[in-house]
Design an enzyme around this catalytic site. Structure first.
Site, PDB file in Angstrom:
ATOM      1  N   LEU A 157     -93.080  55.999  14.849  1.00  0.00           N
ATOM      2  CA  LEU A 157     -93.521  54.638  15.159  1.00  0.00           C
ATOM      3  C   LEU A 157     -92.367  53.642  15.153  1.00  0.00           C
ATOM      4  CD1 LEU A 157     -96.701  54.440  12.866  1.00  0.00           C
ATOM      5  CD2 LEU A 157     -96.629  55.008  15.305  1.00  0.00           C
ATOM      6  N   ALA A 158     -91.272  53.976  14.475  1.00  0.00           N
ATOM      7  CA  ALA A 158     -90.160  53.030  14.324  1.00  0.00           C
ATOM      8  C   ALA A 158     -89.613  52.639  15.693  1.00  0.00           C
ATOM      9  CB  ALA A 158     -89.062  53.655  13.475  1.00  0.00           C
ATOM     10  N   ALA A 159     -89.532  51.343  15.929  1.00  0.00           N
ATOM     11  CA  ALA A 159     -89.076  50.844  17.236  1.00  0.00           C
ATOM     12  C   ALA A 159     -88.942  49.334  17.160  1.00  0.00           C
ATOM     13  CB  ALA A 159     -90.070  51.212  18.334  1.00  0.00           C
ATOM     14  N   TYR A 211     -88.294  45.943  27.246  1.00  0.00           N
ATOM     15  CA  TYR A 211     -89.079  46.736  26.304  1.00  0.00           C
ATOM     16  C   TYR A 211     -89.796  47.872  27.038  1.00  0.00           C
ATOM     17  CZ  TYR A 211     -92.927  48.151  23.308  1.00  0.00           C
ATOM     18  OH  TYR A 211     -93.829  48.905  22.588  1.00  0.00           O
ATOM     19  N   LYS A 227     -89.098  52.123  26.952  1.00  0.00           N
ATOM     20  CA  LYS A 227     -90.097  53.153  26.664  1.00  0.00           C
ATOM     21  C   LYS A 227     -90.167  54.185  27.796  1.00  0.00           C
ATOM     22  CE  LYS A 227     -91.759  51.801  22.657  1.00  0.00           C
ATOM     23  NZ  LYS A 227     -91.738  52.648  21.445  1.00  0.00           N
ATOM     24  N   PHE A 274     -96.526  47.665  10.098  1.00  0.00           N
ATOM     25  CA  PHE A 274     -97.942  47.369  10.295  1.00  0.00           C
ATOM     26  C   PHE A 274     -98.758  48.614  10.636  1.00  0.00           C
ATOM     27  CE2 PHE A 274    -100.884  46.261  13.939  1.00  0.00           C
ATOM     28  CZ  PHE A 274    -101.971  45.912  13.140  1.00  0.00           C
TER      29      PHE A 274
END
Length: 250
Positions: free
Chosen positions: A73-75, A141, A145, A14
């Protein structure tokens, strides 16, 4: 930025699609990195297949792309993802693997922007929430991070900047997320939807504003290791529903 190559991990997702569209308009040569063949999703940009948990594939992708800039951005970005182990593996270990590959195969990289999250602040009562507010994550989550951010401190030889986006939305976002869930319910003509507590407010941004902020972070000299990305305005969930009531006519 003319003649600069931008590699975007999660480029078929997205945010990645919006980012590459905006970057292309600014003259970047955009390349997506994806875990699987996502050429259709990332068209018209080339896609390199690599897995964050496969260091060899990451090294090969970076050698092939020869990027000037990288946006990571991949996560696993869905807070309610079922496996805590997978969240840490992808968000923490995957980022470490990527930085190792960059250090080895792109040591002259101009900037690496890593997307963290405002979720690290948890339910802090400190307002406004500035970058100096201590992290107090309340889920795996957010904790993944925080630990990812701490791990980047071991790569002081790389030009890393962290973004901490608050809530944002836009066309193409997964219906797992709040705003698309509500919009899709109205589109389907549903008369009821389960949302939980409605008496909350969130800082919502347009994804186009978020990716514009990301590009600005890439292109300007930075003075801090991390930046909040937000609108600065709280929007109540009830007002979102009221707006959609008016648009849908029921």
């Amino acid at each position: 930025m003319a003649d600069a190559t931008l590699l975007v991990t999660g480029g078929a997702g997205f945010t990645g699609r919006h980012l590459m569209g905006a970057a292309n308009q600014r003259g970047y040569r955009c390349i997506a990195m994806a875990q699987h063949d996502a050429q259709q999703e990332s068209d018209p940009y080339p896609t390199l297949i690599a897995d964050l948990l496969d260091p060899e594939s990451l090294e090969q992708a970076i050698l092939e792309a020869k990027p000037d800039y990288i946006v990571h951005l991949a996560a696993i970005s869905f807070v309610a993802h079922g496996s805590a182990a997978e969240i840490y593996q992808v968000n923490q270990l995957g980022t470490i693997n990527l930085l190792d590959a960059i250090r080895k195969n792109a040591p002259e990289i101009k900037k690496v922007l890593i997307a963290s999250s405002a979720n690290i602040y948890g339910n802090t009562a400190t307002l406004p929430i500035t970058e100096s507010v201590p992290p107090v994550p309340v889920n795996h989550y957010g904790m993944s991070k925080v630990t990812m951010e701490l791990a980047t401190r071991l790569y002081k030889d790389l030009p890393i900047v962290l973004s901490r986006p608050f809530n944002y939305t836009g066309c193409g976002q997964s219906p797992n997320f709040l705003i698309p869930k509500i919009v899709n319910a109205f589109k389907a003509g549903q008369r009821a939807i389960e949302l939980g507590n409605l008496d909350v407010s969130r800082d919502f941004s347009d994804v186009r504003d978020v990716v514009a902020a990301y590009l600005r972070l890439l292109e300007t000299d930075i003075a801090a290791p991390a930046y909040n990305v937000c609108s600065g305005t709280a929007t109540s969930l009830l007002s979102v529903i009221e707006t959609l009531n008016d648009l849908a006519g029921y």
